[in-house]
Write a protein that holds these residues in place. Structure first.
Motif, PDB file in Angstrom:
ATOM      1  N   ALA A  78       8.710  34.827 -13.352  1.00 50.08           N
ATOM      2  CA  ALA A  78       9.474  33.677 -12.485  1.00 50.08           C
ATOM      3  C   ALA A  78       8.499  32.816 -11.659  1.00 50.08           C
ATOM      4  N   ARG A  79       8.680  31.645 -11.709  1.00 51.66           N
ATOM      5  CA  ARG A  79       7.804  30.603 -10.707  1.00 51.66           C
ATOM      6  C   ARG A  79       8.745  30.072  -9.474  1.00 51.66           C
ATOM      7  N   VAL A  80       7.839  29.774  -8.491  1.00 52.32           N
ATOM      8  CA  VAL A  80       8.363  29.000  -7.322  1.00 52.32           C
ATOM      9  C   VAL A  80       7.227  27.994  -7.097  1.00 52.32           C
ATOM     10  N   PRO A  81       7.653  26.693  -6.485  1.00 49.47           N
ATOM     11  CA  PRO A  81       6.818  25.679  -6.398  1.00 49.47           C
ATOM     12  C   PRO A  81       5.704  26.259  -5.405  1.00 49.47           C
ATOM     13  N   LEU A  82       4.671  26.056  -5.389  1.00 44.29           N
ATOM     14  CA  LEU A  82       3.348  26.221  -4.792  1.00 44.29           C
ATOM     15  C   LEU A  82       2.620  25.028  -3.935  1.00 44.29           C
ATOM     16  N   LEU A  83       2.665  24.047  -4.547  1.00 41.36           N
ATOM     17  CA  LEU A  83       2.376  22.674  -3.929  1.00 41.36           C
ATOM     18  C   LEU A  83       3.444  21.658  -4.469  1.00 41.36           C
ATOM     19  N   TYR A  84       3.286  20.496  -3.606  1.00 40.75           N
ATOM     20  CA  TYR A  84       4.011  19.243  -3.930  1.00 40.75           C
ATOM     21  C   TYR A  84       3.258  18.153  -3.553  1.00 40.75           C
ATOM     22  N   SER A  85       3.577  16.970  -4.387  1.00 42.31           N
ATOM     23  CA  SER A  85       2.581  15.742  -4.273  1.00 42.31           C
ATOM     24  C   SER A  85       3.864  14.564  -4.215  1.00 42.31           C
ATOM     25  N   LEU A  86       3.453  13.663  -3.406  1.00 42.25           N
ATOM     26  CA  LEU A  86       4.462  12.510  -3.513  1.00 42.25           C
ATOM     27  C   LEU A  86       3.623  11.224  -3.039  1.00 42.25           C
ATOM     28  N   ARG A  87       4.388  10.071  -3.569  1.00 38.92           N
ATOM     29  CA  ARG A  87       3.718   8.930  -3.229  1.00 38.92           C
ATOM     30  C   ARG A  87       4.806   8.200  -2.762  1.00 38.92           C
ATOM     31  N   ALA A  88       4.436   7.206  -1.405  1.00 41.31           N
ATOM     32  CA  ALA A  88       5.720   6.371  -0.732  1.00 41.31           C
ATOM     33  C   ALA A  88       5.167   5.160  -0.418  1.00 41.31           C
ATOM     34  N   THR A  89       5.497   3.987  -1.072  1.00 41.09           N
ATOM     35  CA  THR A  89       4.959   2.678  -0.764  1.00 41.09           C
ATOM     36  C   THR A  89       5.540   1.846   0.342  1.00 41.09           C
ATOM     37  N   ASP A 136       8.291   6.631  -4.326  1.00 36.99           N
ATOM     38  CA  ASP A 136       7.892   6.403  -5.687  1.00 36.99           C
ATOM     39  C   ASP A 136       8.055   7.531  -6.584  1.00 36.99           C
ATOM     40  N   PHE A 137       7.513   8.498  -5.983  1.00 34.97           N
ATOM     41  CA  PHE A 137       7.760  10.083  -6.790  1.00 34.97           C
ATOM     42  C   PHE A 137       7.682  11.135  -5.869  1.00 34.97           C
ATOM     43  N   LEU A 138       8.067  12.282  -6.466  1.00 33.43           N
ATOM     44  CA  LEU A 138       7.817  13.621  -5.497  1.00 33.43           C
ATOM     45  C   LEU A 138       7.813  14.719  -6.878  1.00 33.43           C
ATOM     46  N   HIS A 139       6.701  15.233  -7.011  1.00 30.62           N
ATOM     47  CA  HIS A 139       6.325  16.168  -8.084  1.00 30.62           C
ATOM     48  C   HIS A 139       6.172  17.522  -7.357  1.00 30.62           C
ATOM     49  N   GLU A 140       6.823  18.704  -7.978  1.00 30.57           N
ATOM     50  CA  GLU A 140       6.223  19.821  -7.455  1.00 30.57           C
ATOM     51  C   GLU A 140       5.697  20.694  -8.524  1.00 30.57           C
ATOM     52  N   HIS A 141       4.521  21.378  -7.825  1.00 32.05           N
ATOM     53  CA  HIS A 141       3.661  22.043  -8.921  1.00 32.05           C
ATOM     54  C   HIS A 141       3.776  23.520  -8.670  1.00 32.05           C
ATOM     55  N   GLY A 195       1.179  -1.051   0.042  1.00 32.46           N
ATOM     56  CA  GLY A 195      -0.108  -0.209   0.059  1.00 32.46           C
ATOM     57  C   GLY A 195       0.830   1.142  -0.047  1.00 32.46           C
ATOM     58  N   PHE A 196       0.142   2.282  -0.120  1.00 35.30           N
ATOM     59  CA  PHE A 196       1.036   3.667  -0.255  1.00 35.30           C
ATOM     60  C   PHE A 196       0.382   4.701   0.363  1.00 35.30           C
ATOM     61  N   LEU A 197       1.110   5.779   0.792  1.00 34.68           N
ATOM     62  CA  LEU A 197       0.954   7.247   1.224  1.00 34.68           C
ATOM     63  C   LEU A 197       0.616   7.937  -0.085  1.00 34.68           C
ATOM     64  N   TYR A 198      -0.270   8.475  -0.088  1.00 35.45           N
ATOM     65  CA  TYR A 198      -0.252   9.858  -1.266  1.00 35.45           C
ATOM     66  C   TYR A 198      -0.636  10.971  -0.653  1.00 35.45           C
ATOM     67  N   LEU A 199       0.221  12.012  -0.525  1.00 35.07           N
ATOM     68  CA  LEU A 199       0.263  13.203   0.020  1.00 35.07           C
ATOM     69  C   LEU A 199       0.278  14.233  -0.845  1.00 35.07           C
ATOM     70  N   VAL A 200      -0.508  15.379  -0.690  1.00 34.29           N
ATOM     71  CA  VAL A 200      -0.385  16.525  -1.442  1.00 34.29           C
ATOM     72  C   VAL A 200      -0.554  17.687  -0.356  1.00 34.29           C
ATOM     73  N   GLU A 201       0.494  18.671  -0.450  1.00 38.50           N
ATOM     74  CA  GLU A 201       0.574  19.561   0.446  1.00 38.50           C
ATOM     75  C   GLU A 201       1.224  20.957   0.009  1.00 38.50           C
ATOM     76  N   LEU A 202       1.007  21.966   0.621  1.00 38.45           N
ATOM     77  CA  LEU A 202       1.676  23.242   0.440  1.00 38.45           C
ATOM     78  C   LEU A 202       3.215  23.196   0.449  1.00 38.45           C
ATOM     79  N   HIS A 203       3.841  23.674  -0.618  1.00 41.93           N
ATOM     80  CA  HIS A 203       5.213  23.564  -0.774  1.00 41.93           C
ATOM     81  C   HIS A 203       5.782  24.581   0.365  1.00 41.93           C
ATOM     82  N   PRO A 204       6.908  24.013   1.062  1.00 39.55           N
ATOM     83  CA  PRO A 204       7.292  24.666   2.265  1.00 39.55           C
ATOM     84  C   PRO A 204       8.280  25.838   1.882  1.00 39.55           C
TER      85      PRO A 204
END
Length: 285
Positions: free
Chosen positions: A270-281, A240-245, A168-177
């Motif tokens: 110019a952009r900075v990351p505002l959210l990130y998402s990751l999956r960890a199994t 499994d992945f880390l994506h910055e949005h 199984g996996f954790l799916y996390l979506v968060e505000l980028h620190p």
């Protein structure tokens, strides 16, 4: 839980030591928010009852097909994300420490005829294993604005790992620190990225606007990205992945432009990351 609003309320913060009764303060603060949130345009419960989803398209794509899978949503607030996953066929459980929020979530489940696919439990995330009677899940989901309310991510990650079935996996979506270090206009670095001390906040309103809160005090923590990833690794989860949005859900900085239900930097800016998402199994063995 939803967007914490930390960046918007920096002016109301004072640095200090961890408040010993942080959990009591935060629970009272979130109990107080429920009535305001449920009446707000930000949450738009009428549209949700009519069939709207609160999940972003990238969340549905990254989590994959959830049909028939057991999904636990930690810190679920009023349950809209939980129920949105249920609409996609998941067998969902939402957990939150606010009893008024869970009452609202249960009413929403009934109103949307999703109570057969969704149940809701009142408990602090740190007591999740006991409250859920040692159940395990295929997916643990945590949505935007949840981690700032937790002082110890190592403890949180161990709990998450214990709630997952092997594979199984954790799916996390968060505000980028990183976006937390910018000032309110988004133009310059004004805050220390590596300062993880508890921040005592006393602010009269929640992020949706509306009437003043009765319980105005809360405590939040900034968690750098490295802290999050290391906590998951220490808990035995495999990234499994880390994506910055470059999008977020609200007008975090004046320069952001609304496009549909998202806010983005304008073309050429110019952009900075505002959210990130990751999956960890959790490995099978």
């Amino acid at each position: 839980m939803p967007v914490a609003g930390a960046a918007r309320y920096r002016h109301a913060m004072t640095e200090g030591d961890l408040v010993p009764d942080w959990l009591r303060l935060n629970r009272a603060n979130w109990d107080d928010r429920v009535g305001i949130h449920s009446a707000s345009d930000f949450y738009d419960l009428s549209a949700f009852r009519a069939g709207a989803s609160t999940l972003r398209s990238f969340e549905r794509a990254e989590a994959g097909d959830v049909s028939g899978r057991r999904l636990l949503h930690l810190q679920c607030h009023m349950g809209q994300d939980t129920l949105s996953w249920a609409r996609l066929g998941a067998d969902t459980t939402g957990l939150d420490f606010s009893e008024p929020a869970i009452r609202t979530a249960r009413t929403l489940a009934e109103d949307t005829r999703l109570s057969g696919r969704a149940r809701f439990v009142v408990a602090d995330v740190h007591e999740a294993r006991t409250a859920l009677q040692e159940q395990r899940f295929d997916i643990v989901y945590t949505g935007i604005g949840a981690l700032v309310w937790l002082p110890d991510l190592d403890r949180w990650a161990q709990i998450v790992a214990s709630l997952l079935n092997p594979g199984g996996f954790l799916y996390l979506v968060e505000l980028h620190p990183f976006s937390d270090v910018l000032g309110e206009d988004g133009r310059a670095v004004e805050h220390d990225y590596f300062d993880t001390r508890g921040l005592h906040i006393d602010h009269p309103h929640t992020y949706t606007g509306g009437p003043a809160l009765t319980h105005t005090r809360s405590v939040q923590w900034h968690h750098p990205l490295g802290e999050v990833l290391t906590a998951l690794a220490n808990a035995g989860l495999r990234l499994d992945f880390l994506h910055e949005h470059d999008v977020t859900l609200f007008q975090r900085f004046p320069v952001l432009e609304q496009r549909g239900d998202e806010f983005r930097f304008p073309e050429g800016h110019a952009r900075v990351p505002l959210l990130y998402s990751l999956r960890a199994t959790r490995p099978d063995t």
